[in-house]
Structures are given as C-alpha cells and as structure tokens.
Design a protein around this motif. Sequence first.
Motif, PDB file in Angstrom:
ATOM      1  N   GLY A 294       0.979   4.102  -2.861  1.00 30.94           N
ATOM      2  CA  GLY A 294       0.716   5.485  -2.456  1.00 30.94           C
ATOM      3  C   GLY A 294       1.796   6.436  -2.926  1.00 30.94           C
ATOM      4  O   GLY A 294       1.513   7.561  -3.347  1.00 30.94           O
TER       5      GLY A 294
ATOM      6  N   TYR B  91      -4.188   5.386   0.095  1.00 32.34           N
ATOM      7  CA  TYR B  91      -3.306   4.223   0.268  1.00 32.34           C
ATOM      8  C   TYR B  91      -2.389   4.385   1.481  1.00 32.34           C
ATOM      9  O   TYR B  91      -2.126   3.425   2.208  1.00 32.34           O
ATOM     10  CB  TYR B  91      -2.485   3.990  -1.000  1.00 32.34           C
ATOM     11  CG  TYR B  91      -3.215   3.144  -2.007  1.00 32.34           C
ATOM     12  CD1 TYR B  91      -3.164   1.748  -1.952  1.00 32.34           C
ATOM     13  CD2 TYR B  91      -3.985   3.727  -3.018  1.00 32.34           C
ATOM     14  CE1 TYR B  91      -3.847   0.973  -2.867  1.00 32.34           C
ATOM     15  CE2 TYR B  91      -4.678   2.956  -3.938  1.00 32.34           C
ATOM     16  CZ  TYR B  91      -4.597   1.572  -3.862  1.00 32.34           C
ATOM     17  OH  TYR B  91      -5.270   0.794  -4.771  1.00 32.34           O
ATOM     18  N   HIS B  92      -1.904   5.599   1.736  1.00 31.21           N
ATOM     19  CA  HIS B  92      -1.010   5.784   2.891  1.00 31.21           C
ATOM     20  C   HIS B  92      -1.769   5.634   4.211  1.00 31.21           C
ATOM     21  O   HIS B  92      -1.212   5.117   5.187  1.00 31.21           O
ATOM     22  CB  HIS B  92      -0.330   7.149   2.808  1.00 31.21           C
ATOM     23  CG  HIS B  92       0.756   7.209   1.783  1.00 31.21           C
ATOM     24  ND1 HIS B  92       1.741   6.241   1.674  1.00 31.21           N
ATOM     25  CD2 HIS B  92       1.027   8.127   0.802  1.00 31.21           C
ATOM     26  CE1 HIS B  92       2.554   6.550   0.686  1.00 31.21           C
ATOM     27  NE2 HIS B  92       2.144   7.678   0.140  1.00 31.21           N
TER      28      HIS B  92
ATOM     29  N   ALA C 194      -3.296   8.929  -3.278  1.00 35.95           N
ATOM     30  CA  ALA C 194      -2.107   8.685  -2.460  1.00 35.95           C
ATOM     31  C   ALA C 194      -2.472   8.680  -0.984  1.00 35.95           C
ATOM     32  O   ALA C 194      -2.026   7.819  -0.207  1.00 35.95           O
ATOM     33  CB  ALA C 194      -1.050   9.755  -2.750  1.00 35.95           C
TER      34      ALA C 194
ATOM     35  N   TYR D  19       0.846  -1.207   0.000  1.00 34.68           N
ATOM     36  CA  TYR D  19       0.000   0.000   0.000  1.00 34.68           C
ATOM     37  C   TYR D  19       0.877   1.252   0.000  1.00 34.68           C
ATOM     38  O   TYR D  19       0.600   2.232  -0.704  1.00 34.68           O
ATOM     39  CB  TYR D  19      -0.911   0.019   1.225  1.00 34.68           C
ATOM     40  CG  TYR D  19      -2.011  -1.009   1.222  1.00 34.68           C
ATOM     41  CD1 TYR D  19      -2.568  -1.457   0.018  1.00 34.68           C
ATOM     42  CD2 TYR D  19      -2.526  -1.532   2.410  1.00 34.68           C
ATOM     43  CE1 TYR D  19      -3.598  -2.399   0.018  1.00 34.68           C
ATOM     44  CE2 TYR D  19      -3.545  -2.471   2.413  1.00 34.68           C
ATOM     45  CZ  TYR D  19      -4.071  -2.909   1.218  1.00 34.68           C
ATOM     46  OH  TYR D  19      -5.076  -3.837   1.219  1.00 34.68           O
ATOM     47  N   THR D  20       1.949   1.224   0.808  1.00 33.98           N
ATOM     48  CA  THR D  20       2.865   2.370   0.877  1.00 33.98           C
ATOM     49  C   THR D  20       3.475   2.662  -0.491  1.00 33.98           C
ATOM     50  O   THR D  20       3.527   3.814  -0.945  1.00 33.98           O
ATOM     51  CB  THR D  20       3.988   2.091   1.888  1.00 33.98           C
ATOM     52  OG1 THR D  20       3.423   1.991   3.196  1.00 33.98           O
ATOM     53  CG2 THR D  20       5.032   3.203   1.871  1.00 33.98           C
TER      54      THR D  20
ATOM     55  N   THR E 279       1.552   9.748  -5.339  1.00 37.16           N
ATOM     56  CA  THR E 279       2.100  11.046  -4.919  1.00 37.16           C
ATOM     57  C   THR E 279       2.929  11.644  -6.044  1.00 37.16           C
ATOM     58  O   THR E 279       2.814  12.822  -6.373  1.00 37.16           O
ATOM     59  CB  THR E 279       2.968  10.881  -3.653  1.00 37.16           C
ATOM     60  OG1 THR E 279       2.173  10.335  -2.600  1.00 37.16           O
ATOM     61  CG2 THR E 279       3.522  12.238  -3.219  1.00 37.16           C
TER      62      THR E 279
END
Length: 783
Positions: free
Chosen positions: A297, A312-313, A309, A293-294, A301
């Motif tokens: 994200g 997901y973050h 973004a 997910y990071t 971004t």
Amino acid sequence: MNKSKLRIFTVLLVLLSIQYSFCFAQKQGQEKIDSMLTALKTSFKTDTAKVNLLDDIAWEYQDVSPDEGISFALQGQKLAQKLSFAKGICKSYLSMGSCYYVKSDYEKALLNFNKALDISEAINDKSTSATIYLNLGNLSFNQSDFPKTIDFYNKALKALEASREFGRFASVYGNLGNVYLVKGDYPKSLDYQLKSLESAEKSNNLKVQGNALVGIGNVYSRIPDYPKAIDYYYKSLKIFELSGNKKGSAYSYGSVGVIYYRQKNYKNAIDNFCLAEKFSILVGDKRGTGITYTNIGNIYTDQKLYKKALEYHLKALSVFKLCNSRSNIASAQNNLGNVYTELNDYPQAIFYYKNAYDLNVELGIKSGTLYSLKGMGTLYLKMVTGVSSSKTADPEFKRLFNNEENLGYAIKYSRMAVVLGKELNESDPMMEAYYNISKSFRLKNNWEYALLYSDSARALQDSMFNSENEQKIAEIEARRVDDLHDTEMKIINLNVKNQRIAIAAISLGLLLMILFALLIYRSLMIKKKYNNLLEAEVQARTAELVQANKSLQKAKEEVEVLDHAKSEFLNILYHEIRTPLNGILGSVDILKTSDSPDTTKMMVDILDQSVHRLETFSLKTLDISVLRTQGNKVLRPHYVDISKLVSDVCDMHIPAFQKKGIFLEINSSGTECFALVDESYFIKCLNNIIENAIHHSPENGKIHVETFKHEALISINVIDQGQGFTKKLLDSPLIPFNVNNHLVSDSGLGLYLTSLIAEAHKGSLDIGNNEAGGAFVKVNIPS
C-alpha cells in the motif's frame, strides 16, 4: 546446549547410540524433522519417550508448517493424558501454543500457553517455564503491551538462571532488543541483538541466529545505514533457508523490501514483498500478511495510485484487527490518513489520524505518535492550500475550512512533531514538520518565522542522526569486533605451534632456495639500474624543490592573511557571543529577585533581543560553514522570477524603510529575469544586502534597487547614500569578520555570506563606492 537440542538428545539416548544422537542434534529445519519422523517409526522402550518425540516434532514444525505441528502436538497430548505424564501434557500445550502463535491466532495461543504454564509451575520445571514466559512475552509484544512484555522476558531470564541454562539467554536478549527498537533506543537494541547473536552462535541455534541478524538489520535500517541493513537481512535469509524457517524467510524478504522501498526502488521492493506474502501465507501468519499489505500500500501511495493504496491499507487494517495487533492497527490508521489526505477527503483523514494518535499515545509508541502528528500538520496545511473533495464541500463540513484556524492547527501539530522527532532522532518526519511550519507562517505573512523554520530544516539535513547514538553504536560495533578478534586469536594460538612445525618441515629447504635465487637476481638488477635511477632521482628532487619553494611562498602569503583574519575572528567572536550572553545572564539574575511587572517586561525584552542576536549570529556562521565545505551541493535550485523575488524581499523590509523615512526606488528591466536559484538561500543573500543598506542609510535618505538582464547574466544592484566601504575592505579579499565602518553591525559576516551564496550559484559579488557618495552592492548570476 539449547532446549530443543536437549530434548532431542534425551529421546535418542533411550533409543539409539550416543554417536547417532550427536549427529541428530546437529541437524536443522526440514532435515531435522525428517530424521525425527524416521525415529518415530522405530520401536520405543517407553511410551513417555514417544510423547516427547511427538512434542518435539510439533515444536520444530511451528515455523515450517504450523498446522502439521498442531496435529503432532494433539497426538502427543492424547498419549500423555493416557499415561498421566504431566511433563508431556505441558510440552504438548506449549508446542500447540507456539504453532497458533505463528498462525497469528493469539487467543488460542494464549489459552495453550497458560495451560502449559500452570502445569510447568506445578511440577517445578523451570526450563519449560522459561520457554513459556518467553512466548508469552512475544505474544504481549505483538499486542503492544510493552510493560507486560518486559515483565515476561525478565521472568524467563530468572527461570533460565535457576535452571542454569545460560546458553538460552540468546532468545531473551534478541526479544529485548526488539522491544528497545520499537521504543527508539537503537544503541540498546543493537547491544542486545549482538549479545543474542554471540550466544546463539555458541549454541549453534540457527533460528535465534537468524532472528538476531534480522534484529541487527532493523537497527541499521532505522539509523539509517541501508547497505549494512541489507547485508544482515541476507545473512539471516541464508540461515532461515538452511533451517527451513518459512516465517523467518518471510520477515527477511519483507525487511529487504522495506529498504528498497525507502530507496524508491519499487520493482525490487514489490518482488521482495511478494515473496514475503508467499511465505506468510504458507505458515498462516496473518500479522505477517497484514504487514506485507501495508508495505505494498505504501508503494502505491508513493506512485500516486491512491485507490490501490487505499485497498491494500484497508485490507491490512482488517487483518490487524483480527489479530488484535494494536501497534499495527495504529500504523495502518496513519497510512489511511496519508491516503485520504492525498484524495482530499479531509474528514476521513482527520478520523484516521486522530484514532492513530490516540492509540499510539495509549500504547506509548513514540515513533507512531510522531508520524500521526506530522500527518495532521500536513493535513491542516493542505486544507488551506489544497483542493477539497465533493464530500468536504458539504455545508456540514464548512467549519473545516477556517483558514486561520487550520494554519494554527498545522503549526501546533507540526511543532509537537518537531519536539518528538528531536527526542527520537527521526530526521525525515521532523524535517517535513519544519517545512510545514515554515509554509504556514509564510501564508500568515510572517516572513521572519517562515525563514527561521526553513533554516532549521536545512540545518537538520546536515545532521541526519544523533551523534551520541552514532558514538554508542560505534562503541558497540568496536566491542563486537574486539570480541570476535579475541576468539579468533585463541583458536589461532591453539593451532599455531603444530602448524609451524608442519610448515617448517615441508617447506624450509624450498624457501631457502627461492630466497637465495631472489637475492641474487635483485642484486644484479640493482647494480644494472643504479646509475639511471640515481640520475632520475636527482632530477625529480630538483623539480620538487623548485615547486616546493613556490608553494611555500604562496602558503606564507595565505597564512599572513588568515592570521590577521583569525585575530579579528577571536575579537569579534568574543564580542558577538559574550554581549548577548551578558544580556541573558543579567536579565535572568534581575528576574530572580524582581517582583515589578515593568522590570519583568523590560528584562524579557532584553532577553528576546539578546537571544535573537545570538541566534542570527549562529545561523549566519552555520550557513558560512556549510557553503565553505559543501558549496553548491547544498542548493536545491528551481526557476524563479528574480524581479518578483527582489520586490518581495523589499516588501518584507517596508516597516524598516518607514521607520527611518527612507525612500525606496525599485527599477526592473522589461525582459523576463528567470534564473535557476535556491530560493531560500537567495532570499538570505538579498536580505543581507537590503538590511546593510538600510542600516547605513541616513534618515530620510534614498535606496535605489535595480534588476536587469545583460546577455547571459542577471544583475541586482542596491545603491545607498551611506558612508561607503572603507579602503581597507575594497583593497583586500572578502573574508569573514573583515570589520569596517560600513559593516560594523554584523562584523562582516553578512557580506561574506552574500559572496558565498553568489559563488555557489556560479555568480559573483561586486562592491564599491559611488562618486556622489554612498555604496553599492551588485549580485550577478547566470540567467
């Protein structure tokens, strides 16, 4: 033989023949599990053997299907408790803990590991204790408790040494390598990963081999050397696929995705992240899913899709909190700070950056701390230059928009980032911090410091990685190659004697016949072509001699010029370095013994002047070296209004004009004078010319600066009333340290640097003396 193979071998020794057990020990992954399940269906001479086999099946399932593994471990535990078989109960707890660990259920994993450890220590089973310590270390590592992690790994090494299982050191080496990677010690991390790989290859442990290859790839990813990193990731992926290790496959795909992300190849990055997410979900690896997910994200971004973004973050942060993975929580908060900064939601950005900073400092994660500091520096700068959201416009947040205070914070946090970046050799965030400081000083109208930090950022680009680390890693790689070469030579030497006999017996006669035929053919061809070749050779040699004579004459003339320049260079270098050093050393000696405030102030002023002189000399020398070797490759040009730029540079020197009473006259043509230039370098070019004119102008003199466009050229002409250039300089080519009366203040460096900057912009530099006295310097660049 590693532990998993030893357990398999013991079970099958009771049930099957030695030959079958040998084949069974060579199997990996799902094939290995299938063979064990087949063995489970056969009759057992002892129930304890069945317990061991159930536990081994559970252990093998941890990276393939951890839920299945837990089911088999519970079966083994139930039977072991019925038999009061302590070792079997211990192994059941260990296998269950490992499966829960893969599922990122760290609380249940810790509970089962501790139960297993109590039993293994009670029955003095050093081998099993080592495995438990290793897993406890992994658990502590994921929770970012690095002191406890290293302590558990060292206990694992001691237990393995006591049980004389040196082949299992591979896993511990690899995990230690991961710890040093996070701590930023890349050479030490690479050394441990190579030791792990070598040991795992000897024991044919595919899982550890794959992990070691990923670890090596991670080191090269950080350096960065992306081609090598991807090569090692794909090697690990092949091994994980061969052994059916889904968690390992997820990590390899994720690592490849990160490389593509850093190269801004977002399509390939997304493809690999989706594969990583798929495998993480299959094995129930929550932490791995959060990392995916990071990464997704971060891509959104970069693509300025900030709402996606943010989604997901926030999902990643939620998952990391469930796993209690504190290092990942800090990383997620840094990412959220970045997104809220771009969304101009400054209070939220400050909240997440400061939380990330505090957590990174607490955990001792210097890399994460660096990115928190860099992010806060960027944030406070944007609060001066950016647009605020409706939320930040609320009266409650008016205190956030004190521009002078925010510029101070931007400089403070960016300077802290530079210090930490230098320690970690993290070039990208350090370079961004330098630019943030430069922009902040420019907004404060402190042009001297703005240019100084801009120069530092450019110097950093020419040295993207610490040379000491490069040397250490090169030594480690060379040692690895030598070890592999020695091993290969031993194998070759064992077989070479028999190979020679076989080859000689089969092919000697044929080889002699072919050789004889080739010699006859070669002799005939040489005889036939000899005269023609000889004549052509004579002609070629004659032409080469003529050309060589011309080249030698030209080289002789160049050497004479360079020899003279070298002599002047050595004299000036001694003067320009020794003079400020004398000022520094003398002042320091006086400061050691003096208690007088006036003396202290005077010595500090001398120190400041000496350091500034030495720094100016060094930066000009560095710029000359870069431009001589790379030319216009170092430029980052964009369209600039040259007339305005000339005016701005002159404004920077107003105090100097006033001090000498010099009258400044600036003229510019009415036409637009836009040109494609690197603003930073062109400011240096203009600075050198203006400073030189001021230095050599008489008191109450006049300097005339004119900017005009003629056809496809823009010219900037600076005319002073000084002594003018010497005949020596006007008659000879510009070289560094061409000392003359007009340039004695910087030994000719400024004029030579100015000419290089003009040439890099595909322009030229004209110098000369005016009929009425004084000198002129004119820069011509394409419009």
